[in-house]
Design an enzyme around this catalytic site. Structure first.
Site, short mmCIF file in Angstrom:
data_model
loop_
_atom_site.label_atom_id
_atom_site.label_comp_id
_atom_site.label_asym_id
_atom_site.label_seq_id
_atom_site.Cartn_x
_atom_site.Cartn_y
_atom_site.Cartn_z
N THR A 35 11.17 25.71 19.12
CA THR A 35 10.31 24.64 19.67
C THR A 35 10.39 24.62 21.20
O THR A 35 9.36 24.61 21.89
CB THR A 35 10.77 23.28 19.12
OG1 THR A 35 10.78 23.38 17.70
CG2 THR A 35 9.87 22.16 19.55
N VAL A 36 11.61 24.62 21.73
CA VAL A 36 11.76 24.52 23.19
C VAL A 36 11.34 25.84 23.85
O VAL A 36 10.66 25.84 24.89
CB VAL A 36 13.20 24.12 23.58
CG1 VAL A 36 13.36 24.11 25.09
CG2 VAL A 36 13.54 22.75 23.00
N LYS A 85 23.84 21.92 25.02
CA LYS A 85 24.87 20.93 25.34
C LYS A 85 26.15 21.13 24.55
O LYS A 85 27.25 20.95 25.06
CB LYS A 85 24.35 19.51 25.13
CG LYS A 85 23.96 19.21 23.69
CD LYS A 85 22.60 18.62 23.57
CE LYS A 85 22.15 18.72 22.12
NZ LYS A 85 20.74 18.86 21.93
N GLU A 112 20.07 21.83 33.26
CA GLU A 112 19.45 20.49 33.34
C GLU A 112 19.06 19.92 31.98
O GLU A 112 19.25 18.72 31.71
CB GLU A 112 18.20 20.56 34.24
CG GLU A 112 17.49 19.25 34.44
CD GLU A 112 18.36 18.25 35.20
OE1 GLU A 112 18.61 18.47 36.38
OE2 GLU A 112 18.79 17.24 34.59
N GLY A 129 17.27 15.52 28.08
CA GLY A 129 15.98 16.22 28.03
C GLY A 129 15.25 16.31 29.35
O GLY A 129 15.69 16.96 30.28
N ILE A 154 14.75 14.13 31.68
CA ILE A 154 15.21 13.32 32.81
C ILE A 154 16.07 14.20 33.72
O ILE A 154 17.04 14.79 33.24
CB ILE A 154 16.07 12.12 32.35
CG1 ILE A 154 15.30 11.25 31.36
CG2 ILE A 154 16.55 11.30 33.54
CD1 ILE A 154 16.14 10.12 30.75
N ASP A 183 26.24 14.32 19.35
CA ASP A 183 25.26 14.81 20.32
C ASP A 183 25.44 14.06 21.65
O ASP A 183 25.47 14.66 22.73
CB ASP A 183 23.84 14.59 19.76
CG ASP A 183 22.77 14.94 20.75
OD1 ASP A 183 22.49 16.14 20.94
OD2 ASP A 183 22.20 14.00 21.37
N LYS A 191 26.88 15.39 25.59
CA LYS A 191 26.25 15.06 26.88
C LYS A 191 27.22 14.28 27.78
O LYS A 191 27.24 14.47 29.00
CB LYS A 191 24.97 14.26 26.61
CG LYS A 191 23.93 15.07 25.83
CD LYS A 191 22.84 14.22 25.22
CE LYS A 191 21.88 15.07 24.40
NZ LYS A 191 20.92 14.29 23.60
N GLY A 222 12.31 16.74 22.73
CA GLY A 222 10.93 17.15 22.46
C GLY A 222 10.57 18.39 23.26
O GLY A 222 11.15 18.67 24.31
N1 HSE Z 1 18.52 14.98 18.76
C1 HSE Z 1 18.61 14.60 20.12
C2 HSE Z 1 18.04 13.20 20.25
C3 HSE Z 1 17.84 15.46 21.07
O1 HSE Z 1 17.62 12.61 19.28
O2 HSE Z 1 18.02 12.70 21.36
C4 HSE Z 1 18.59 16.58 21.65
O3 HSE Z 1 19.82 16.23 22.17
#
Ligand code: HSE
Length: 429
Positions: free
Chosen positions: A13-14, A103, A127, A132, A134, A199, A203, A300
């Site tokens: 996707t990315v 990450k 980054e 994402g 930001i 997740d 970060k 996204g």
């Molecule tokens: N799954 C993460 C979220 C996105 O919902 O923010 C990627 O880190």
């Protein structure tokens, strides 16, 4: 204008979003940067499935080594912590500039990867690994370079924020909203990464390293997810003027660092409390600038591509001007070394008791807390009509976590509780 060859490894996707952005906005980027990043190779095991973009002939390959060999900048978008690490190390050893959004890999192996980049004299940009679209990494690394960072508080998982927003607004059930988040493609393939807080912890580890110059490691981050969050706590918080957010908190206190991810009460009138749905927000408190707030889409295809392509552009500018590693990725020496465990921190607390409605119950709880030096800032009991139990909400002034845990252990022995006490921390913003 000089052209810099870009190779993407990972056409998911990315990866598709990055390719699309380079193809569509290449001219805009070149006009701003004075150098043109050109999509030269995309490597993926699957080069057959249609990703919805027209890739120029000769770009696709199934061999990542080709992308590394032929390109100046290698973009790792494979994900995971095994083969992705090998691709990055191979590219760095070959002297290529590397861009990654990974990450989990950075949180686990950041120290080794950045040492490899230093040894190779190559750039390693990241980054998109935090929040994402930001540009929080660039903000901390460059825009806020003159500051000692006092505190970073972030809502950095869109899935959790979406779930909490809908639970709060609609009184919706956690599992039902999680299923919707998965259908909409917000949640990670393994939703545990999102809802159990990992997740956000990845970060958090990256931002802490950036703020304080040391890879403290994931184990240094205290992590609680939202899986066990009850609707009643969202409602009680609402009644007393707070919202519950999955909040990452990075702070220094007297030269020691504390890092946590947990459902946390934030005052409703704080800007961060009003970041809803899938959006992310990061508040940075610097000693010179004061509070700054960064807001946007944390996930996204397009938002993440925006961050990845910004890194590609930085790498291309550095290569063009012959100034690779012009801006250090991290501090060269730690600002703070010591980490506070959760038992060593102090905080304000929210406590919810389900207790018997009998004389002396509130007094007995208050007595135990007082004996441990814990001072109450608010006491709310929902009025009991025809019942035998009641919900009691206590908010405290700042208290030590250790004292709080000892007090709750003692309260658990009082035979007044109808269910375990719920504890959450409060962050005043
Ligand atoms: N799954 C993460 C979220 C996105 O919902 O923010 C990627 O880190």
């Amino acid at each position: 204008m000089k052209e810099i060859k870009v190779g993407i490894i990972g056409f998911g996707t990315v990866g598709a979003g990055v390719a699309e952005n380079l193809l569509n906005n290449g001219d805009v980027i070149a006009a701003r940067a004075g150098v043109k990043p050109v999509l030269t190779r995309i490597a993926d095991l699957d080069i057959v499935t249609d990703r919805g973009i027209k890739v120029p002939d000769g770009v696709l390959t199934t061999d990542a080594a080709v992308a590394i060999r032929e390109c100046d900048i290698v973009v790792e978008l494979v994900g995971g912590t095994t083969i992705a690490k090998k691709f990055i190390l191979d590219a760095l050893k070959a002297g290529k500039s590397v861009v990654t959004a990974n990450k989990a890999l950075l949180a686990l192996h950041g120290e080794e990867l950045f040492a490899a980049a230093e040894a190779a004299g190559a750039d390693l940009f990241y980054e998109a690994s935090v929040a994402g679209g930001i540009p929080i990494i660039k903000a901390l690394r460059e825009g806020l370079v003159s500051n000692r960072i006092e505190r970073i508080c972030g809502i950095m998982n869109g899935t959790c924020n979406y779930i909490l927003t809908r639970m709060e607004r609609e009184g919706a059930d956690f599992q039902a909203v999680l299923a919707d988040a998965q259908k909409l493609g917000y949640a990670e393939a393994n939703p545990s990464l999102d809802i159990d807080g990992f997740d956000t912890a990845h970060k958090t580890a990256i931002l802490a390293a950036l703020a304080y110059g040391k890879w403290f490691g994931l184990d240094a981050v205290h992590v609680e997810g939202i899986r066990d969050l009850d609707l009643i706590d969202l409602r009680c918080a609402d009644e007393i003027g707070y919202r519950i957010k999955l909040l990452a908190s990075i702070k220094q206190k007297d030269g020691a660092v504390q890092m946590s991810v947990a459902p946390t009460l934030v005052p409703k009138d704080a800007l961060l409390a009003n970041i809803s749905d899938v959006f992310n927000g990061v508040l940075v408190d610097g000693d010179t600038v004061g509070q700054t707030l960064f807001y946007g889409r944390g996930a996204g295809r397009r938002a993440t591509a925006s961050a990845v392509v910004a890194d590609i552009t930085d790498a291309a500018i550095n290569l063009d001007r012959g100034c690779v590693r012009r801006i250090p990725a991290f501090r060269s020496a730690p600002l703070y070394d010591r980490v506070l465990s959760i038992g060593e921190i102090s905080s304000r607390y929210y406590l919810r008791f389900e207790v018997m409605d009998q004389p002396g119950v509130v007094a007995s709880i208050a007595r135990v807390l007082a004996d441990r030096g814990i001072s109450l800032s608010s006491v709310v009991q929902r009025e009991v009509k025809n019942g035998v139990n009641t919900t009691l909400i206590l908010l405290t002034h700042e208290a030590s976590e250790k004292a709080m845990r000892l007090a709750l252990d003692e309260i658990a022995t009082l035979s007044i509780n109808r269910s375990p006490v719920k504890l959450m921390r409060i962050e005043d913003l």
